[in-house]
Design a protein around this motif. Structure first.
Motif, mmCIF file in Angstrom:
data_model
loop_
_atom_site.group_PDB
_atom_site.id
_atom_site.type_symbol
_atom_site.label_atom_id
_atom_site.label_comp_id
_atom_site.label_asym_id
_atom_site.label_seq_id
_atom_site.Cartn_x
_atom_site.Cartn_y
_atom_site.Cartn_z
ATOM 1 N N LYS A 1 -28.138 -86.674 40.789
ATOM 2 C CA LYS A 1 -27.905 -88.129 40.784
ATOM 3 C C LYS A 1 -26.558 -88.460 41.412
ATOM 4 O O LYS A 1 -26.466 -89.352 42.261
ATOM 5 C CB LYS A 1 -27.944 -88.677 39.346
ATOM 6 C CG LYS A 1 -29.310 -88.796 38.740
ATOM 7 C CD LYS A 1 -29.985 -90.077 39.080
ATOM 8 C CE LYS A 1 -29.237 -91.256 38.499
ATOM 9 N NZ LYS A 1 -29.946 -92.512 38.615
ATOM 10 N N ARG A 2 -25.501 -87.747 40.993
ATOM 11 C CA ARG A 2 -24.172 -87.981 41.572
ATOM 12 C C ARG A 2 -24.158 -87.687 43.070
ATOM 13 O O ARG A 2 -23.401 -88.290 43.819
ATOM 14 C CB ARG A 2 -23.118 -87.098 40.882
ATOM 15 C CG ARG A 2 -22.626 -87.613 39.566
ATOM 16 C CD ARG A 2 -21.391 -86.873 39.080
ATOM 17 N NE ARG A 2 -21.491 -85.423 39.116
ATOM 18 C CZ ARG A 2 -22.047 -84.664 38.178
ATOM 19 N NH1 ARG A 2 -22.594 -85.230 37.114
ATOM 20 N NH2 ARG A 2 -22.066 -83.353 38.300
ATOM 21 N N GLY A 3 -25.031 -86.775 43.493
ATOM 22 C CA GLY A 3 -25.125 -86.429 44.909
ATOM 23 C C GLY A 3 -25.947 -87.414 45.724
ATOM 24 O O GLY A 3 -26.147 -87.212 46.916
ATOM 25 N N GLU B 1 -28.079 -84.588 36.504
ATOM 26 C CA GLU B 1 -26.911 -85.458 36.676
ATOM 27 C C GLU B 1 -26.171 -85.136 37.975
ATOM 28 O O GLU B 1 -25.673 -86.039 38.657
ATOM 29 C CB GLU B 1 -25.974 -85.355 35.469
ATOM 30 C CG GLU B 1 -26.561 -85.902 34.177
ATOM 31 C CD GLU B 1 -26.953 -87.378 34.248
ATOM 32 O OE1 GLU B 1 -26.310 -88.145 35.007
ATOM 33 O OE2 GLU B 1 -27.900 -87.771 33.541
ATOM 34 N N THR B 2 -26.113 -83.862 38.337
ATOM 35 C CA THR B 2 -25.468 -83.457 39.595
ATOM 36 C C THR B 2 -26.240 -84.008 40.789
ATOM 37 O O THR B 2 -25.638 -84.500 41.754
ATOM 38 C CB THR B 2 -25.365 -81.922 39.672
ATOM 39 O OG1 THR B 2 -24.634 -81.456 38.530
ATOM 40 C CG2 THR B 2 -24.671 -81.473 40.940
ATOM 41 N N GLU C 1 -23.420 -78.653 43.239
ATOM 42 C CA GLU C 1 -22.503 -79.526 43.984
ATOM 43 C C GLU C 1 -22.213 -78.953 45.374
ATOM 44 O O GLU C 1 -22.196 -79.697 46.355
ATOM 45 C CB GLU C 1 -21.191 -79.695 43.206
ATOM 46 C CG GLU C 1 -21.326 -80.581 41.994
ATOM 47 C CD GLU C 1 -20.085 -80.613 41.119
ATOM 48 O OE1 GLU C 1 -20.000 -81.537 40.292
ATOM 49 O OE2 GLU C 1 -19.212 -79.719 41.245
#
Length: 174
Positions: A17-19, A14-15, A145
């Motif tokens: 993807k958000r990145g 998920e990290t 992140e």
């Protein structure tokens, strides 16, 4: 966010993807199995099985030139295959985000993994990579992140090292 022992690969996915990661290159690895499965199942991510890890550096360069972000997943033993290619990322200053599962440290059963495993951090530092080491599930998201920001914000080499303690003891099976 509370990250439990077994669900850290999902939080790492998920990290990424958000990145904005849209391409993932990898040589199959048990330590990355859940993350690879998540990438393969996601229609927004192009997963690329590599024959050798250094191909992932070229994949990251091409992704960046094409306006996309890539991540390279590998085991620490594959890092040695990439050293010459790191000069491309370093000289051309394109982002290179690596997620590296460790071998050759805590509870290692295979003595062949120890030499490369013992020099991962110094090799990456000599290649001017920013090294982020994760030892516990609760560190995965914030560490990833920071690495994403370093790689893509500063157009540099960043490596997230997933310790053998985090991924668990490898067991030899026949």
């Amino acid at each position: 966010m509370s990250v439990q022992t077994g669900d850290w690969p999902d939080h790492l996915f998920e990290t990424l993807k958000r990145g904005g990661i849209r391409q993932v290159g990898y040589v199959p690895d048990a330590g990355h199995a859940r993350l690879i499965d998540r990438c393969r199942a996601d229609t927004e991510i192009r997963d690329v099985v590599l024959t050798t890890e250094e191909e992932g550096v070229a994949l990251a360069a091409g992704a960046w030139l094409g306006g996309e972000r890539a991540a390279l997943l590998m085991q620490s033993s594959g890092l040695g295959n990439c050293i010459n290619m790191f000069s491309l990322a370093r000289t051309c200053r394109f982002p290179l985000l690596m997620i590296i599962t460790m071998r050759g440290e805590w509870e290692e059963f295979n003595p062949w993994q120890v030499p490369m495993g013992s020099i991962v951090d110094p090799v990456l530092e000599l290649c001017e990579a920013e090294v982020y080491r994760v030892r516990a599930p609760g560190e995965v998201v914030s560490t990833a992140e920071r690495a994403v920001q370093h790689a893509f914000g500063d157009e540099r080499i960043a490596a997230v090292i997933l310790s053998q303690e985090l991924i668990g003891k490898k067991v030899w099976t026949k």
